[in-house]
Design a protein around this motif. Sequence first.
Motif, mmCIF file in Angstrom:
data_model
loop_
_atom_site.group_PDB
_atom_site.id
_atom_site.type_symbol
_atom_site.label_atom_id
_atom_site.label_comp_id
_atom_site.label_asym_id
_atom_site.label_seq_id
_atom_site.Cartn_x
_atom_site.Cartn_y
_atom_site.Cartn_z
ATOM 1 N N THR A 15 17.607 45.658 -13.843
ATOM 2 C CA THR A 15 16.757 45.039 -14.865
ATOM 3 C C THR A 15 16.502 45.935 -16.072
ATOM 4 O O THR A 15 16.074 45.457 -17.103
ATOM 5 C CB THR A 15 15.376 44.656 -14.270
ATOM 6 N N TYR A 274 12.638 50.139 -2.955
ATOM 7 C CA TYR A 274 12.109 48.789 -3.191
ATOM 8 C C TYR A 274 12.192 48.457 -4.677
ATOM 9 O O TYR A 274 11.208 48.583 -5.395
ATOM 10 C CB TYR A 274 10.650 48.702 -2.739
ATOM 11 N N THR A 276 14.601 45.698 -7.496
ATOM 12 C CA THR A 276 14.898 44.267 -7.595
ATOM 13 C C THR A 276 15.261 43.751 -6.206
ATOM 14 O O THR A 276 14.720 42.773 -5.702
ATOM 15 C CB THR A 276 16.093 44.053 -8.557
ATOM 16 N N GLY A 320 11.701 43.136 -5.049
ATOM 17 C CA GLY A 320 10.847 43.087 -6.252
ATOM 18 C C GLY A 320 11.083 41.811 -7.048
ATOM 19 O O GLY A 320 10.172 41.306 -7.719
ATOM 20 N N VAL A 323 8.615 39.193 -6.473
ATOM 21 C CA VAL A 323 7.333 39.414 -7.168
ATOM 22 C C VAL A 323 7.473 38.932 -8.615
ATOM 23 O O VAL A 323 6.620 38.195 -9.142
ATOM 24 C CB VAL A 323 6.940 40.910 -7.127
ATOM 25 N N PRO A 336 3.781 42.288 -12.107
ATOM 26 C CA PRO A 336 3.968 42.681 -10.701
ATOM 27 C C PRO A 336 2.862 43.606 -10.187
ATOM 28 O O PRO A 336 2.483 43.530 -9.017
ATOM 29 C CB PRO A 336 5.319 43.398 -10.715
ATOM 30 N N SER A 337 2.303 44.436 -11.070
ATOM 31 C CA SER A 337 1.294 45.395 -10.597
ATOM 32 C C SER A 337 0.009 44.694 -10.118
ATOM 33 O O SER A 337 -0.827 45.295 -9.459
ATOM 34 C CB SER A 337 0.962 46.404 -11.695
ATOM 35 N N GLY A 421 10.221 50.402 -7.652
ATOM 36 C CA GLY A 421 9.073 49.770 -8.304
ATOM 37 C C GLY A 421 7.995 49.258 -7.355
ATOM 38 O O GLY A 421 6.797 49.475 -7.565
ATOM 39 N N MET A 422 8.398 48.559 -6.292
ATOM 40 C CA MET A 422 7.409 47.949 -5.383
ATOM 41 C C MET A 422 6.604 48.980 -4.599
ATOM 42 O O MET A 422 5.528 48.657 -4.077
ATOM 43 C CB MET A 422 8.137 47.088 -4.344
ATOM 44 N N SER A 425 2.771 49.973 -4.899
ATOM 45 C CA SER A 425 1.660 49.265 -4.240
ATOM 46 C C SER A 425 1.310 49.921 -2.907
ATOM 47 O O SER A 425 2.131 49.936 -1.978
ATOM 48 C CB SER A 425 2.060 47.794 -4.030
ATOM 49 N N ILE A 428 1.579 47.343 -0.046
ATOM 50 C CA ILE A 428 2.934 47.081 0.469
ATOM 51 C C ILE A 428 3.365 48.222 1.390
ATOM 52 O O ILE A 428 3.909 47.995 2.481
ATOM 53 C CB ILE A 428 3.943 46.861 -0.682
HETATM 54 N N1 LIG Z 1 2.913 47.330 -8.320
HETATM 55 C C1 LIG Z 1 3.932 46.557 -7.921
HETATM 56 N N2 LIG Z 1 3.792 45.748 -6.845
HETATM 57 C C2 LIG Z 1 4.811 44.974 -6.437
HETATM 58 N N3 LIG Z 1 6.029 44.930 -7.037
HETATM 59 C C3 LIG Z 1 6.211 45.701 -8.096
HETATM 60 C C4 LIG Z 1 5.184 46.558 -8.611
HETATM 61 N N4 LIG Z 1 5.680 47.215 -9.687
HETATM 62 C C5 LIG Z 1 6.966 46.789 -9.842
HETATM 63 N N5 LIG Z 1 7.284 45.882 -8.896
HETATM 64 C C6 LIG Z 1 8.592 45.215 -8.712
HETATM 65 O O1 LIG Z 1 9.581 46.229 -8.689
HETATM 66 C C7 LIG Z 1 10.778 45.807 -9.368
HETATM 67 C C8 LIG Z 1 11.222 46.888 -10.330
HETATM 68 O O2 LIG Z 1 11.514 48.046 -9.622
HETATM 69 P P1 LIG Z 1 12.637 49.055 -10.144
HETATM 70 O O3 LIG Z 1 12.731 50.110 -9.104
HETATM 71 O O4 LIG Z 1 12.322 49.447 -11.533
HETATM 72 O O5 LIG Z 1 13.883 48.050 -10.123
HETATM 73 P P2 LIG Z 1 15.430 48.123 -10.533
HETATM 74 O O6 LIG Z 1 15.874 49.549 -10.410
HETATM 75 O O7 LIG Z 1 16.061 47.213 -9.534
HETATM 76 O O8 LIG Z 1 15.558 47.584 -11.930
HETATM 77 C C9 LIG Z 1 10.448 44.525 -10.068
HETATM 78 O O9 LIG Z 1 11.202 43.478 -9.459
HETATM 79 C C10 LIG Z 1 8.944 44.307 -9.878
HETATM 80 O O10 LIG Z 1 8.644 42.978 -9.568
#
Ligand SMILES: Nc1ncnc2c1ncn2[C@@H]1O[C@H](COP(=O)(O)OP(=O)(O)O)[C@@H](O)[C@H]1O
Length: 513
Positions: A15, A274, A276, A320, A323, A336-337, A421-422, A425, A428
């Motif tokens: 993303t 955690y 996408t 993610g 979310v 998402p946060s 990203g996830m 939390s 989580i």
């Molecule tokens: N605080 C949060 N709680 C739950 N999900 C979250 C939170 N912050 C980000 N995300 C989710 O994490 C994902 C982004 O994580 P990231 O590691 O940057 O992804 P990628 O490397 O796949 O682009 C998004 O899909 C978002 O919905």
Amino acid sequence: MIRPTFVGAIDQGTTSSRFLIFNQKGDMVATHQLEFPQHYPHSGWHEQDPEVLVSSVETCINGAVEEFENAGHTREQIVAVGITNQRETTVVWDKTTGKALHNAVVWTDARSQELVRKLKHRIGSGELISRCGIPLSTYPSASKLLWLLENAPAVKEAYEAGTLAFGTVDSWLVYKLNGGPARNIHVTDPSNASRTMFMNIETLEYDDDLLDWFRIDRKKVTLPKIVSSSHPQAYGSLTFTALKGARITGCLGDQSAALVGQKGFTAGLAKNTYGTGCFLLYNVGPKPVISKHGLMTTVAFDFGEGKRMYALEGSIATAGSSVTFLVENFGFIESPSKLSALAEEVEDSGGCTFVTAFSGLFAPYWIDDARGTIFGITAYTKRGHIARATLEATCFQTQAILKAMEKDSGAPLTELRVDGGMCASDLIMQTQSDFIGFPVNRPGMRETTALGAAMAAGFAVGVWKSFEDLKDVNNEGRTIFRPQISEKEARKRFARWEKAVDMSRGWLNEAEV
Ligand SMILES: Nc1ncnc2c1ncn2[C@@H]1O[C@H](COP(=O)(O)OP(=O)(O)O)[C@@H](O)[C@H]1O
Ligand SMILES: O=P(O)(O)OC[C@H](O)CO
């Protein structure tokens, strides 16, 4: 005065793109991130513009270098650059012009379902996994390239003319950042090549039998040369951006990079990212272990003789992104946060189970004909219950993957290192620890994917000489989440999840898959 040295890392994710600069202690000193548009031309399709991937990386390098110089450093102090990337995503270009012939077909894209269904009937389909480590599905690059050859006229024409070049995003970026056809640097590393289904998992070379099985003629398509993940010359150097002239010396698929960044150098260590999607990699040592329980075998990293490790991998397609789905498709929450706060309005999921099979279920189930399904909705169900069921879906799938890993490796895990990203939390991560019944270890600095790419690049030029040199990196600010529910309760919840997975099977007819 000797000026300190730094290493840069391009992190080209699903993303967003990022560029991060690390000092020798592994501290991040500057960063720039940019989201880019996603394209969903049909249900189940997912594309990105390959030129935008390159321009987003350029913007990120320039932005981070500006921040770095504003902090009093000079760009010449950045002695090497590593690349890490979303894997499997397939890019095709014409090697005479250097121009992409189609949008990138993203790893989540399921357009090749029908093709894969037919391929599964071809003699030998069941044996592919023992040669390349991966079972046949829409996920690896192979079926995406076949689809393009069958359906995209420009790709077919280039193939017939012998000018077609194929690559995953690492190869494309290296090629473009090196100036394209002028230098024609077309390479990849084993951690990326192991996601194509074209590489032999033992020899780390392209396997003619695999290519023949897919009916791909190597004379008509140029595949990237497979070189070590950490190499002083093979990846060339940047011909533009604020770091023009800087050497690219490291390359790792993003999940491998996260394992490296989490210092998962030895057998028995595991990490779960955690993002996408969600990807659990378990280092199984210097020899591949072929899964009998729905996992994949992947190259963890190849840092040269004696420093090559394999991993068992469990991939979850929707993590993610479930979310983001609540945010963007339903306006459940602003961002998402805010998910955890909504989930904390209720005590549990209120009997709801959300099987987030937006594009089928990946490991360890591999159910193509499932689609997202929420069970247990009643008049009592509130938004908070759905929020909780959403975050639990990723934790349950992780639990299922760990069970499969235990069966394949014979050794139960005792700790899970997490990032992505996830994992911001707490709820989580606590839920995850509750479900799996052992500690979840979250680092203070969570850009472990980029850190892993920087490590690969730094090894090649002597910034770090051994794994031992990295022992103090990113140890501060860790949070350990320990299980707070009983094993019996965890088993009960997992049984309900497995029931929901079973009930989600077969939603699509064979013809719709
Ligand atoms: N605080 C949060 N709680 C739950 N999900 C979250 C939170 N912050 C980000 N995300 C989710 O994490 C994902 C982004 O994580 P990231 O590691 O940057 O992804 P990628 O490397 O796949 O682009 C998004 O899909 C978002 O919905
Ligand atoms: O970009 P991420 O973090 O979603 O990772 C994508 C994976 O590499 C796909 O296999």
